[in-house]
Write an enzyme that holds these catalytic residues in place. Structure first.
Site, mmCIF file in Angstrom:
data_model
loop_
_atom_site.group_PDB
_atom_site.id
_atom_site.type_symbol
_atom_site.label_atom_id
_atom_site.label_comp_id
_atom_site.label_asym_id
_atom_site.label_seq_id
_atom_site.Cartn_x
_atom_site.Cartn_y
_atom_site.Cartn_z
ATOM 1 N N GLU A 140 0.838 -1.196 0.000
ATOM 2 C CA GLU A 140 0.000 0.000 0.000
ATOM 3 C C GLU A 140 0.874 1.247 0.000
ATOM 4 O OE1 GLU A 140 -3.506 2.031 2.763
ATOM 5 O OE2 GLU A 140 -2.308 0.375 3.536
ATOM 6 N N GLU A 237 -12.723 2.020 4.239
ATOM 7 C CA GLU A 237 -11.738 2.276 5.294
ATOM 8 C C GLU A 237 -11.742 3.772 5.590
ATOM 9 O OE1 GLU A 237 -7.133 0.983 6.101
ATOM 10 O OE2 GLU A 237 -7.549 2.632 4.735
#
Length: 258
Positions: A140, A237
């Site tokens: 990420e 998220e």
């Protein structure tokens, strides 16, 4: 049709952790993710998943002392042995919980010198170890506002790193919040690199709150992902403003959540 998962570290924080699985199921989520399983019993997590017929789609490798501010150390030569222990921990929980993917941001560099050789070495080891258990390693990219000095802050950087490593078990976890904060254009990045992206997380900007709270045109984003035939999970998220269930209103209005 896009598939949505709930991040149980950031959503339903008004409830105890294991109750969040139940609340997510009541809201229609068949898949969940969370930051870390470490320190929890795998059997308890599996029980929560099983009673709700949910799939665990992602968690992170150990990233150091999170409460003390650690946000990953894969690029730090002095912590090579710690990273190997982190691989072992991730593999152990991965064997038991069987997520399709485990995430590992690069974290910041430490001190002088080029951090990339250490990062390549560590990611090659982790990708190989996870592949033996049919788990993909994803990276990420993290923006420098949230993690100053993050070695990998953009998708193109991540893909270049993967090409240097040469493993077939590496992919990008694309986080819309981090991408926008890093100055990337999702409507260029996603079409260019969609075949290297295996997991997506979303939040609105500014504020990292629910879709509909900020500036992102999510209808346009979801149409793009549909047109690109993206088949992975899109995880919610974000930090809800108010009750979590109320934070899904815009997504339900768009017709992507029931």
């Amino acid at each position: 049709m896009l598939r949505f998962a709930a991040n149980l570290t950031m959503l339903y924080t008004e409830y105890p952790f294991y109750e969040r699985f139940d609340r997510a199921a009541e809201a229609g989520f068949e898949a969940v993710e969370f930051f870390f399983p470490y320190g929890l019993e795998s059997a308890d997590i599996q029980q929560a998943l099983d009673r709700n017929q949910q799939q665990l789609v992602l968690f992170n490798m150990p990233l150091g002392d999170w409460d003390a501010g650690d946000r990953g150390f894969a690029a730090q030569p002095a912590r090579r042995e710690e990273f190997r222990r982190a691989i072992d921990q991730a593999v152990s929980y991965g064997q038991q919980l069987k997520p399709p993917r485990i995430n590992c941001p690069s974290g910041p560099a430490a001190g002088q010198g080029d951090p990339l050789p250490t990062l390549r070495e560590n990611f090659a080891l982790a990708a190989s170890a996870l592949k033996a258990h049919d788990i993909q390693l994803v990276l990420e990219p993290i923006n420098h506002g949230d993690v100053p000095g993050a070695v990998i802050s953009g998708v193109e950087q991540a893909v270049r790193l993967f090409d240097q490593i040469g493993s077939d078990n590496l992919a990008v976890q694309y986080d819309l919040w981090h991408s926008l904060r890093a100055g990337e254009d999702p409507y260029r990045v996603l079409p260019t690199f969609i075949d290297r992206i295996a997991h997506i997380q979303i939040a609105d900007v500014p504020g990292r709150h629910q879709p509909g709270s900020g500036e992102v045109d999510f209808e346009r984003l979801f149409t793009l992902l549909d047109n690109l035939n993206y088949a992975g999970w899109v995880s919610l998220e974000f930090h809800p403003q108010g009750a979590t269930d109320a934070s899904f209103a815009h997504l339900r209005q768009l017709g992507v959540l029931k």
